[in-house]
Design an enzyme around this catalytic site. Structure first.
Site, PDB file in Angstrom:
ATOM      1  N   ASP A 182       5.373  38.521  -2.944  1.00 37.42           N
ATOM      2  CA  ASP A 182       5.049  38.785  -1.496  1.00 37.42           C
ATOM      3  C   ASP A 182       4.088  38.502  -1.002  1.00 37.42           C
ATOM      4  O   ASP A 182       3.415  38.178  -0.822  1.00 37.42           O
ATOM      5  CB  ASP A 182       3.806  39.996  -2.093  1.00 37.42           C
ATOM      6  CG  ASP A 182       3.162  41.206  -0.973  1.00 37.42           C
ATOM      7  OD1 ASP A 182       4.295  40.866  -0.178  1.00 37.42           O
ATOM      8  OD2 ASP A 182       1.983  41.171  -1.334  1.00 37.42           O
ATOM      9  N   ASP A 236       9.947  40.966   5.769  1.00 34.98           N
ATOM     10  CA  ASP A 236       8.706  41.295   4.077  1.00 34.98           C
ATOM     11  C   ASP A 236       9.788  40.636   2.876  1.00 34.98           C
ATOM     12  O   ASP A 236      10.819  41.559   2.955  1.00 34.98           O
ATOM     13  CB  ASP A 236       8.281  42.648   4.378  1.00 34.98           C
ATOM     14  CG  ASP A 236       7.521  42.636   3.627  1.00 34.98           C
ATOM     15  OD1 ASP A 236       6.501  41.788   3.210  1.00 34.98           O
ATOM     16  OD2 ASP A 236       7.498  43.803   2.734  1.00 34.98           O
TER      17      ASP A 236
END
Length: 405
Positions: free
Chosen positions: A127, A313
């Protein structure tokens, strides 16, 4: 309130090759000539037949629904993160690399990293939007303790000779869409290399979670690739990169994650700005074929002291564009498809959907190009611009973001 104009990219889900790398300056008192280590491991993307989580009964519709749901949840998470944005950097010296395989609840990738001594294998979602790395830990029962079901045994710190608690169990963190409670600790992490060897790194800070809400699936926890000092990136070096290949090919096995000063950028590169643990890019324009869309460059800029900008992202599969950029793209794609493809109705202001199969019915469709700073172009071919939502239906994988704050 100003419109929040930011775009989310998971390049790995749109291109045949994607690389993210950031560099920070390490403070040193003496020069070093030690060459950074490099460890290469096979990585497995979502939906791969090589994944231990591969579900042969999952339909095209099942996979598409996971993409849409996980991307929507991720957008909400990043919107909330914007509200508390702040600068963060990190330093370090070493270099490690870990295998990546698909997590089944969300459309993310997970690193296969072992924790403790003896090593306990754990599957951790990577992440870029979080810094704290954490895994579920025993005990999972008792007052304010609850663990979700995971694919591998939950890590038991009482059986590890290298576990050291740093902060008491009341420590609480919110990462991705999860609320995680448990002690902050240090442990030895073991990474598997491409030649089936291993490398162990001691005294890595991580969260030992025994009360988790809002997270689940096959994975055990999360690898934080943010830029703060607590992130795995900062603890292991000053760079990281990830590379994912053709995700439409379930046989593809050459994905990889690199952490540390051995991470390299090959070919052209575009600047990254690190703000609040997020990675911002400078998107300048979008073109379809030879047509440059009429989009003001200001749409993609992050005004001083205001929210906005373009974020890359790792947790978002769909690409989100503000209306001022999405609408011109939507109009041009619909114009080109008119008469060639059978539209499926719906609002003309939403992402278009068509009857058919991408690799059969979109042959020859113009390439959509995202033009970034320093002359870097990201070309989205038919398998990058669209995704199959049913056996005989596909939709554009770029959607509007009507986010305000």
């Amino acid at each position: 309130m100003a419109a929040l104009s930011f775009n989310l990219f998971l390049l790995s889900c749109f291109t045949t090759f994607a690389l993210l790398c950031f560099t920070t300056t390490a403070l040193t008192t003496t020069p070093t000539i030690t060459k950074p280590r490099r460890y290469v491991t096979k990585l497995i993307h979502p939906g791969s037949v090589h994944s231990p989580f591969y579900n042969p009964t999952a339909t095209v519709s099942d996979r598409a629904r996971r993409v849409i749901d996980s991307s929507s949840a991720r957008l909400a998470y990043l919107q909330a993160k914007f509200q508390e944005i702040s600068l963060a950097t990190g330093t370090g010296t070493d270099d490690v690399r870990a295998g990546v395989i698909a997590e089944t609840k969300a459309e993310g990738f997970v690193a296969n990293i072992s924790i403790g001594e003896p090593p306990s294998p754990q599957l951790l979602v990577i992440d870029t939007g979080s810094s704290l790395s954490w895994t579920q830990c025993q005990p999972c029962s008792g007052w304010f303790k609850s663990c979700f079901q995971q694919a591998v045994p939950v890590f038991d710190p009482s059986k590890s000779s290298t576990y050291k608690r740093v902060i008491a169990p009341s420590t609480k963190h919110t990462v991705m869409e999860a609320t995680v409670t448990g002690p902050l600790a240090t442990e030895t992490l073991t990474f598997v290399t491409s030649d089936e060897g291993t490398i162990s790194v001691p005294n890595i800070a991580f969260g030992c979670a025994n009360n988790v809400g809002g997270f689940g699936g096959q994975a055990s926890g999360l690898v934080g690739l943010g830029s703060s000092q607590i992130s795995l990136v900062s603890q292991l070096g000053s760079k990281f990169s990830y590379c994912f290949g053709r995700v439409m090919d379930p046989q593809y096995i050459h994905n990889q994650l690199v952490i540390g000063d051995g991470a390299k950028v090959e070919g052209l590169s575009t600047p990254l700005e690190i703000l609040g643990g997020l990675y911002f890019l400078t998107l300048q324009s979008i073109s379809v074929g030879e047509t440059n869309l009429n989009i003001s460059p200001n749409v993609f800029q992050r005004p001083p002291n205001r929210l906005g900008g373009v974020v890359i992202d790792s947790g978002t599969t769909l690409t989100y564009l503000p209306r001022a950029a999405f609408d011109p793209l939507n109009v041009e794609v619909r114009r080109l498809a008119d008469g060639l493809l059978q539209g499926l109705g719906g609002s003309s202001t939403s992402a278009p959907c068509y009857t058919g199969v991408i690799d059969r019915d979109l042959i020859g469709f113009p390439v959509v190009t995202f033009h970034f700073a320093n002359g870097v172009d990201l070309d989205l071919d038919m398998e990058s611009l669209f995704f199959q939502t049913d056996p005989n239906k596909f939709c554009m994988a770029v959607v509007p973001s009507d986010v305000h704050c």
